[in-house]
Design an enzyme around this catalytic site. Sequence first.
Site, PDB file in Angstrom:
ATOM      1  N   LYS A   1      25.499  -8.915 -22.600  1.00 22.27           N
ATOM      2  CA  LYS A   1      23.857  -8.413 -23.693  1.00 22.27           C
ATOM      3  C   LYS A   1      23.169  -7.391 -22.607  1.00 22.27           C
ATOM      4  CE  LYS A   1      20.222  -9.924 -26.131  1.00 22.27           C
ATOM      5  NZ  LYS A   1      20.324  -8.771 -27.160  1.00 22.27           N
TER       6      LYS A   1
ATOM      7  N   HIS B   1      23.242 -16.014 -25.119  1.00 23.71           N
ATOM      8  CA  HIS B   1      24.417 -14.540 -25.831  1.00 23.71           C
ATOM      9  C   HIS B   1      25.441 -14.308 -24.718  1.00 23.71           C
ATOM     10  CE1 HIS B   1      20.700 -14.447 -28.077  1.00 23.71           C
ATOM     11  NE2 HIS B   1      21.611 -13.488 -28.652  1.00 23.71           N
TER      12      HIS B   1
HETATM   13  P1  NAP Z   1      27.340  -2.724 -27.314  1.00 27.36           P
HETATM   14  O1  NAP Z   1      28.786  -2.987 -27.887  1.00 27.36           O
HETATM   15  O2  NAP Z   1      27.475  -2.039 -25.890  1.00 27.36           O
HETATM   16  O3  NAP Z   1      27.297  -0.815 -28.260  1.00 27.36           O
HETATM   17  C1  NAP Z   1      26.694   0.535 -28.538  1.00 27.36           C
HETATM   18  C2  NAP Z   1      27.134   1.381 -28.777  1.00 27.36           C
HETATM   19  O4  NAP Z   1      26.235   2.102 -28.007  1.00 27.36           O
HETATM   20  C3  NAP Z   1      27.510   1.939 -27.578  1.00 27.36           C
HETATM   21  O5  NAP Z   1      29.407   2.430 -27.650  1.00 27.36           O
HETATM   22  C4  NAP Z   1      27.550   2.826 -27.002  1.00 27.36           C
HETATM   23  O6  NAP Z   1      27.964   4.271 -26.373  1.00 27.36           O
HETATM   24  C5  NAP Z   1      26.532   3.665 -28.090  1.00 27.36           C
HETATM   25  N1  NAP Z   1      25.459   4.581 -27.810  1.00 27.36           N
HETATM   26  C6  NAP Z   1      24.743   4.339 -26.274  1.00 27.36           C
HETATM   27  N2  NAP Z   1      23.860   5.529 -26.991  1.00 27.36           N
HETATM   28  C7  NAP Z   1      24.056   6.021 -27.357  1.00 27.36           C
HETATM   29  C8  NAP Z   1      23.045   7.091 -28.291  1.00 27.36           C
HETATM   30  N3  NAP Z   1      22.392   8.048 -27.876  1.00 27.36           N
HETATM   31  N4  NAP Z   1      23.826   7.624 -29.771  1.00 27.36           N
HETATM   32  C9  NAP Z   1      24.963   7.055 -30.111  1.00 27.36           C
HETATM   33  N5  NAP Z   1      25.326   5.438 -29.825  1.00 27.36           N
HETATM   34  C10 NAP Z   1      25.109   5.365 -28.456  1.00 27.36           C
HETATM   35  O7  NAP Z   1      26.334  -3.726 -27.834  1.00 27.36           O
HETATM   36  P2  NAP Z   1      26.635  -4.361 -29.512  1.00 27.36           P
HETATM   37  O8  NAP Z   1      27.056  -5.831 -28.335  1.00 27.36           O
HETATM   38  O9  NAP Z   1      27.104  -3.570 -30.437  1.00 27.36           O
HETATM   39  O10 NAP Z   1      24.976  -4.605 -29.263  1.00 27.36           O
HETATM   40  C11 NAP Z   1      24.661  -2.898 -30.058  1.00 27.36           C
HETATM   41  C12 NAP Z   1      23.187  -3.635 -30.570  1.00 27.36           C
HETATM   42  O11 NAP Z   1      22.249  -4.749 -30.931  1.00 27.36           O
HETATM   43  C13 NAP Z   1      22.436  -4.497 -28.673  1.00 27.36           C
HETATM   44  O12 NAP Z   1      20.824  -3.742 -28.125  1.00 27.36           O
HETATM   45  C14 NAP Z   1      22.003  -6.190 -29.153  1.00 27.36           C
HETATM   46  O13 NAP Z   1      21.612  -6.393 -28.282  1.00 27.36           O
HETATM   47  C15 NAP Z   1      22.156  -5.986 -30.434  1.00 27.36           C
HETATM   48  N6  NAP Z   1      22.383  -6.848 -31.641  1.00 27.36           N
HETATM   49  C16 NAP Z   1      21.163  -7.268 -32.085  1.00 27.36           C
HETATM   50  C17 NAP Z   1      21.566  -7.776 -33.781  1.00 27.36           C
HETATM   51  C18 NAP Z   1      20.881  -8.044 -34.332  1.00 27.36           C
HETATM   52  O14 NAP Z   1      20.992  -8.581 -35.345  1.00 27.36           O
HETATM   53  N7  NAP Z   1      19.334  -7.652 -34.752  1.00 27.36           N
HETATM   54  C19 NAP Z   1      23.227  -8.127 -33.411  1.00 27.36           C
HETATM   55  C20 NAP Z   1      23.527  -8.261 -32.330  1.00 27.36           C
HETATM   56  C21 NAP Z   1      23.708  -7.248 -32.028  1.00 27.36           C
HETATM   57  P3  NAP Z   1      28.157   3.564 -23.794  1.00 27.36           P
HETATM   58  O15 NAP Z   1      28.809   2.553 -24.233  1.00 27.36           O
HETATM   59  O16 NAP Z   1      29.587   5.075 -24.258  1.00 27.36           O
HETATM   60  O17 NAP Z   1      26.546   3.347 -23.497  1.00 27.36           O
END
Ligand code: NAP
Length: 271
Positions: free
Chosen positions: A162, A158
């Site tokens: 991550k 990844h």
């Molecule tokens: P990211 O870019 O860090 O986005 C997460 C966002 O959520 C950030 O803007 C963060 O803000 C915000 N956040 C934190 N706490 C929150 C709350 N209490 N309420 C609302 N928003 C909040 O991460 P990403 O790459 O998008 O990934 C997000 C998640 O999806 C990870 O767990 C990843 O492993 C997962 N994922 C899953 C799949 C799937 O197919 N299931 C695919 C890809 C990724 P701050 O930065 O200010 O904390």
Amino acid sequence: MNAKKWIAVAVSGACGRMGRQVCRAVLEDDELKLTAAFDEREGGKDLGAVLEGPELGIVITGLTPAALEKAAPDVLVDFTTPSAVIPNIETALECGVRPVVGTTGIIQADVVRLGEEVGKRGLGAVIAPNFALGAVLMMKFAEQAARYLPQAEIIELHHDKKMDAPSGTALKTAEMIAAGRLEPTAQPTQKEELLKLEGARGGVYERVHIHSIRLQGLIAHQQVIFGGLGQTLTIRHDSYDRSSFMPGVLMAARKVMELKGLVYGLENLLD
Ligand code: NAP
């Protein structure tokens, strides 16, 4: 579902890498309507500015029970962080909103507990460690292969931002490999080994060794290698772009409206 022609969707983590992509995908969908966007960042801004597009009239706020009640969506799609996701799901359930969760790092005990909560409230919910159809097929094929080749190791790769390791997909794959094995013929992979470097053999889950790689340039990739007498079988899936997850997310947002109870894993939503 209510009498509306569309399903109202709110996104938590709307300003993140996945959240922004989900917002765009929902905006382009005829059956879904994006009605609210929650994030810890960019509070007070119009979502359109975050998506680098026209104004949308959707102001980003933190996710609180009051904010969710006011927005009153049918579905909350969550792509946030391992520490934020459980309170977010609980808030959604308290407000009668169906969660569709892509955030990884949720432990099995929480999946079970949330499943009970979803059932008590007579709602539907989806938690999927991987929304890419190809990844779901990779897991299913791995489960089938484990029947004949019980010895397996997983390499998951990844991007370097991550937060959790190993990936939710890798853990789910290991669970499915364990479920697919015929126990009497299973070969234990653990034995006395001389480890010259701690962690060299990866983490072990259900007798499957999992190796996590984090590097710039990667998105989400996984290779499952099965070993048998004089042969190996490799099953590999690559998400080259976050768009790979969107058809699965949109499908879950539609199907969750018909569900009673928690579905864990996209494979359980496929016809
Ligand atoms: P990211 O870019 O860090 O986005 C997460 C966002 O959520 C950030 O803007 C963060 O803000 C915000 N956040 C934190 N706490 C929150 C709350 N209490 N309420 C609302 N928003 C909040 O991460 P990403 O790459 O998008 O990934 C997000 C998640 O999806 C990870 O767990 C990843 O492993 C997962 N994922 C899953 C799949 C799937 O197919 N299931 C695919 C890809 C990724 P701050 O930065 O200010 O904390």
